[in-house]
Scaffold this active site. Structure first.
Site, PDB file in Angstrom:
ATOM      1  N   LYS A  60       4.548  -2.238   3.581  1.00 25.80           N
ATOM      2  CA  LYS A  60       4.807  -0.999   2.836  1.00 25.80           C
ATOM      3  C   LYS A  60       5.127   0.178   3.757  1.00 25.80           C
ATOM      4  O   LYS A  60       6.133   0.873   3.552  1.00 25.80           O
ATOM      5  CB  LYS A  60       3.593  -0.675   1.974  1.00 25.80           C
ATOM      6  CG  LYS A  60       3.704   0.639   1.218  1.00 25.80           C
ATOM      7  CD  LYS A  60       2.360   1.079   0.698  1.00 25.80           C
ATOM      8  CE  LYS A  60       1.475   1.518   1.847  1.00 25.80           C
ATOM      9  NZ  LYS A  60       0.246   2.187   1.397  1.00 25.80           N
ATOM     10  N   THR A  61       4.295   0.406   4.767  1.00 26.19           N
ATOM     11  CA  THR A  61       4.491   1.568   5.652  1.00 26.19           C
ATOM     12  C   THR A  61       5.830   1.478   6.362  1.00 26.19           C
ATOM     13  O   THR A  61       6.536   2.476   6.534  1.00 26.19           O
ATOM     14  CB  THR A  61       3.346   1.666   6.674  1.00 26.19           C
ATOM     15  OG1 THR A  61       2.094   1.679   5.984  1.00 26.19           O
ATOM     16  CG2 THR A  61       3.459   2.924   7.512  1.00 26.19           C
ATOM     17  N   ASP A  72       3.230   7.981  -1.670  1.00 21.86           N
ATOM     18  CA  ASP A  72       2.597   6.731  -1.251  1.00 21.86           C
ATOM     19  C   ASP A  72       1.312   6.529  -2.053  1.00 21.86           C
ATOM     20  O   ASP A  72       0.702   7.493  -2.518  1.00 21.86           O
ATOM     21  CB  ASP A  72       2.290   6.824   0.245  1.00 21.86           C
ATOM     22  CG  ASP A  72       1.893   5.486   0.844  1.00 21.86           C
ATOM     23  OD1 ASP A  72       2.150   4.444   0.209  1.00 21.86           O
ATOM     24  OD2 ASP A  72       1.336   5.478   1.958  1.00 21.86           O
ATOM     25  N   GLU A  73       0.904   5.273  -2.219  1.00 18.89           N
ATOM     26  CA  GLU A  73      -0.336   4.935  -2.944  1.00 18.89           C
ATOM     27  C   GLU A  73      -0.352   5.586  -4.334  1.00 18.89           C
ATOM     28  O   GLU A  73      -1.339   6.190  -4.747  1.00 18.89           O
ATOM     29  CB  GLU A  73      -1.573   5.373  -2.133  1.00 18.89           C
ATOM     30  CG  GLU A  73      -1.647   4.812  -0.719  1.00 18.89           C
ATOM     31  CD  GLU A  73      -2.028   3.342  -0.657  1.00 18.89           C
ATOM     32  OE1 GLU A  73      -2.085   2.693  -1.722  1.00 18.89           O
ATOM     33  OE2 GLU A  73      -2.254   2.848   0.455  1.00 18.89           O
ATOM     34  N   GLN A 121      -4.173  -2.956  -6.476  1.00 14.31           N
ATOM     35  CA  GLN A 121      -5.115  -2.367  -5.518  1.00 14.31           C
ATOM     36  C   GLN A 121      -5.603  -0.990  -5.972  1.00 14.31           C
ATOM     37  O   GLN A 121      -6.025  -0.174  -5.153  1.00 14.31           O
ATOM     38  CB  GLN A 121      -4.468  -2.266  -4.130  1.00 14.31           C
ATOM     39  CG  GLN A 121      -4.142  -3.626  -3.527  1.00 14.31           C
ATOM     40  CD  GLN A 121      -3.636  -3.510  -2.101  1.00 14.31           C
ATOM     41  OE1 GLN A 121      -4.387  -3.279  -1.166  1.00 14.31           O
ATOM     42  NE2 GLN A 121      -2.331  -3.672  -1.940  1.00 14.31           N
ATOM     43  N   ARG A 175      -7.957  -8.520   2.822  1.00  9.88           N
ATOM     44  CA  ARG A 175      -8.188  -7.919   4.143  1.00  9.88           C
ATOM     45  C   ARG A 175      -8.162  -8.995   5.222  1.00  9.88           C
ATOM     46  O   ARG A 175      -8.012  -8.695   6.404  1.00  9.88           O
ATOM     47  CB  ARG A 175      -9.562  -7.222   4.217  1.00  9.88           C
ATOM     48  CG  ARG A 175      -9.815  -6.045   3.295  1.00  9.88           C
ATOM     49  CD  ARG A 175      -8.710  -5.042   3.257  1.00  9.88           C
ATOM     50  NE  ARG A 175      -7.783  -5.351   2.161  1.00  9.88           N
ATOM     51  CZ  ARG A 175      -6.562  -4.833   2.045  1.00  9.88           C
ATOM     52  NH1 ARG A 175      -6.095  -4.024   2.969  1.00  9.88           N
ATOM     53  NH2 ARG A 175      -5.783  -5.147   1.026  1.00  9.88           N
TER      54      ARG A 175
END
Length: 658
Positions: A29-30, A215-216, A246, A605
């Site tokens: 994503k980043t 973002d998010e 998420q 994770r």
């Protein structure tokens, strides 16, 4: 572009109009976000007219660095990459006077809020037995995250305690304004209020940018959602990135509905799904896909592993929590003794703050280095709060909470009785206490020593305020700390030389932070430094960063682990009542769905090795009680029926093997 997969390329190449990028866990994503900003600039977008908004300063800093690396050249302007709250501070500094606040408003942290709440409850004569300051702040925080103002709070109150809290909320908000201060939630609420009440302000702020990237997006609350719509309504060049699977912050106002209904809010929106996972092995991802498919309201997507195979995740059952901790730590010890495995590669994740005690005990017994992420933040330390309170008063003497913190710290003859006399006079006159100290000191009868101390404080604040306005912030702060003999105060309070040294080092770190800010800012001001400090103190602070860099096993909650990754993960305590948490049962299907998303975050994770554990019995009030394995264990193993998979057109995720 050649290094991106086809879905990533589509997201980066879409340069105008509404765009929803559904970025699954570990899907790069980043990388996509920064590549898209760089691509906008390559195609002629003015860098300074691009606004990218994320949720942490750490993410914002990382995004800025990556954009510079992508472009490989120095730009005349820079894209504005900011957190929601930091951007709102900028807006409010420009326009908050229209709402009756001073332009140099203070931003209250949790400690400041508690002092104010305690004062408010005392004024309306509510005892701590009826309503504690922390309970009041919890109620106010809940109202504010759902954009409920004081006038509407009473209508939302369900019992006598909440009605008391609603009355205190009105007084709390009025006191904040009288102190020339806002709290963290106000940064959003007041920005939203500005946009609603003053269309010219909204147009001016929206007109600063041609492209908006969020973002998010799944973590936005009601105020953030409306602020985004206000900023993007004109140009409609809105790109939102996130993952509904998420969304785990419903308890602090985040609404997963915002990302679920994006295409309805913006009917011409393009939707791009990033489904290739570069973090987890195929074996780990199969479990995560099987679990999240049990959530009914979600965007249709199935993550695929870029890394086939891998070690099969383990599910381990133990007699009780002591055996669970012993076995997990024993396995950790065996892992760190293997070549190439570092302690920092391993994380033990848990749902509640009570769980790590047994693991800490065993880790200490086995001499395994570990860090419990959480606990006291650097910004919560007494000496740090004292020095920052001095700086806040220099910047805005009207800040009553900070003024009362330092009024006799270190002691200057203003004892509790004298301070109460000054406060009483200020309340009767309807004036801030600073005005009483500076304009009518003769009207207040306090002892001569107290009068001398008050005059000395006023002189000190005026002198150093002028110095701060001229620059040399760090040098002035260093001299201030020396002038008030703060080191002597540390020696007086803490006889242990080691503790003295540690606390004085924390004071030095505040001065270091001020010097670092001063070196990096184009036009440094004390106000801006305090803004940045207030925002930094709310999130992933330097202590936490250092802990994660240390070569030690990480113990942390599932909520804290979001955004991180580890080669090896142990998720412990997978039992009904822990995960899903017992509170979610009473709150209905949506709450259980959020707990399932939290479990999904934990699973994803893990990069290489995943272990899930539960205990057959767990101590409750000193007695062993039988537990029920978490329903999520049955779901990930394919031993629970999933009614949502029967719907036509829905893709079936890969099942866990064995």
């Amino acid at each position: 572009m050649a290094s991106l997969n086809p879905a990533q390329q589509e997201a980066v190449a879409t340069l105008s109009g509404p765009l929803l990028v559904l970025a699954g866990a570990g899907s790069g994503k980043t990388r996509v976000v920064t590549a898209r900003i760089a691509n906008l600039i390559r195609h002629g977008a003015a860098p300074e007219r691009i606004l990218a908004v994320t949720f942490t300063n750490k993410a914002a800093t990382e995004m800025q660095q990556r954009v510079r690396e992508q472009l490989g050249r120095k730009l005349k302007g820079q894209p504005r990459v900011s957190t929601f709250h930091a951007h709102c501070v900028k807006v409010l500094r420009r326009h908050i006077v229209q709402l009756g606040y001073p332009p140099k408003f203070a931003i209250y942290d949790r400690g400041d809020q508690e002092s104010l709440a305690r004062s408010v409850l005392r004024e309306i004569r509510v005892s701590g037995e009826l309503l504690r300051p922390s309970d009041l702040l919890t109620a106010i925080g809940n109202w504010k995250t759902h954009a409920i103002r004081p006038a509407a709070a009473a209508a939302n109150a369900g019992d006598d305690k909440e009605h008391l809290a609603a009355a205190a909320y009105r007084r709390y908000q009025r006191s904040l304004k009288n102190c020339g201060a806002v709290d963290f939630d106000d940064l959003l609420l007041l920005t939203e209020e500005l946009f609603e009440k003053f269309p010219a302000v909204r147009r001016e702020e929206a007109g600063r940018f041609d492209h908006l990237l969020i973002d998010e997006y799944q973590d936005t609350n009601a105020s953030q959602y409306r602020i985004v719509k206000a900023l993007a309504a004109g140009h409609r060049n809105l790109c939102v990135v996130g993952d509904d699977d998420q969304s785990i912050y419903g308890w602090r106002g985040a609404e997963v509905e915002h990302i679920l209904r994006f295409a309805r809010d913006w009917p011409d929106a393009r939707v791009v799904r990033l489904e290739m996972n570069y973090r987890c092995t195929e074996e780990i991802l199969q479990l995560a896909n099987a679990l999240i498919a049990f959530n009914k309201n979600r965007h249709e997507k199935v993550l695929r592993a870029a890394r086939p195979g891998g070690e099969k995740p383990r599910i381990l059952q133990f007699k009780d929590e002591t055996e669970e901790a012993k076995a997990v730590v024993g396995d950790v010890l065996r892992q760190v003794q293997k070549p190439g495995v570092e302690a920092r590669d391993i994380a033990i994740l848990f749902r509640t703050n009570e769980q790590p005690r047994a693991f800490e005990t065993e880790l200490r017994k086995q001499n395994v280095p570990y860090k419990l992420i959480g606990g006291m933040s650097f910004f919560d330390r007494k000496e740090v709060r004292d020095v920052l309170a001095y700086l806040k008063v220099l910047d805005s003497p009207q800040d009553e909470v900070s003024l009362l913190r330092i009024i006799n710290t270190p002691p200057r003859g203003l004892g509790q009785r004298s301070v109460e006399t000054l406060l009483s006079h200020a309340v009767k006159q309807g004036q801030p206490i600073w005005r009483v100290l500076t304009q009518s000191p003769g009207e207040v009868k306090i002892p001569a020593a107290a009068k001398k101390g008050a005059d000395g404080l006023v002189s000190l604040v005026r002198q150093f305020s002028r110095r701060m306005e001229k620059g040399n912030l760090a040098e002035s702060a260093r001299e201030l700390v020396t002038r008030i003999k703060y080191y002597d105060e540390i020696v007086r309070l803490y006889p242990d030389p080691n503790e003295q040294q540690g606390r004085w080092a924390a004071v030095e770190e505040v001065i270091n932070a001020l010097a670092a800010y001063e070196r990096g800012a184009k036009a440094p001001t004390l106000t801006e430094f305090l803004d940045e400090t207030a925002l930094d103190g709310r999130e992933f602070d330097n202590d936490k960063e250092k802990q994660l860099r240390a070569n030690a096993v990480v113990l942390m909650t599932l909520h804290s682990a979001k955004g991180l990754e580890f080669p090896q993960v142990y998720m412990v305590g997978l039992e009904e009542g822990i995960l899903p948490h017992r509170r979610s049962e009473a709150m209905g299907d949506d709450a259980v769905s959020e707990e399932r998303r939290l479990c999904y975050v934990g699973l994803t994770r893990a990069q290489e090795r995943l272990t899930l554990t539960f205990a057959k019995t767990r101590m409750k009030w000193g007695k062993p009680r039988e537990t029920i394995p978490s329903r999520f264990l049955y779901e990930i193993m394919g031993q629970a029926e999933n009614p949502h998979l029967k719907k036509p057109g829905r893709r079936t995720p890969a099942r866990p093997r064995g």
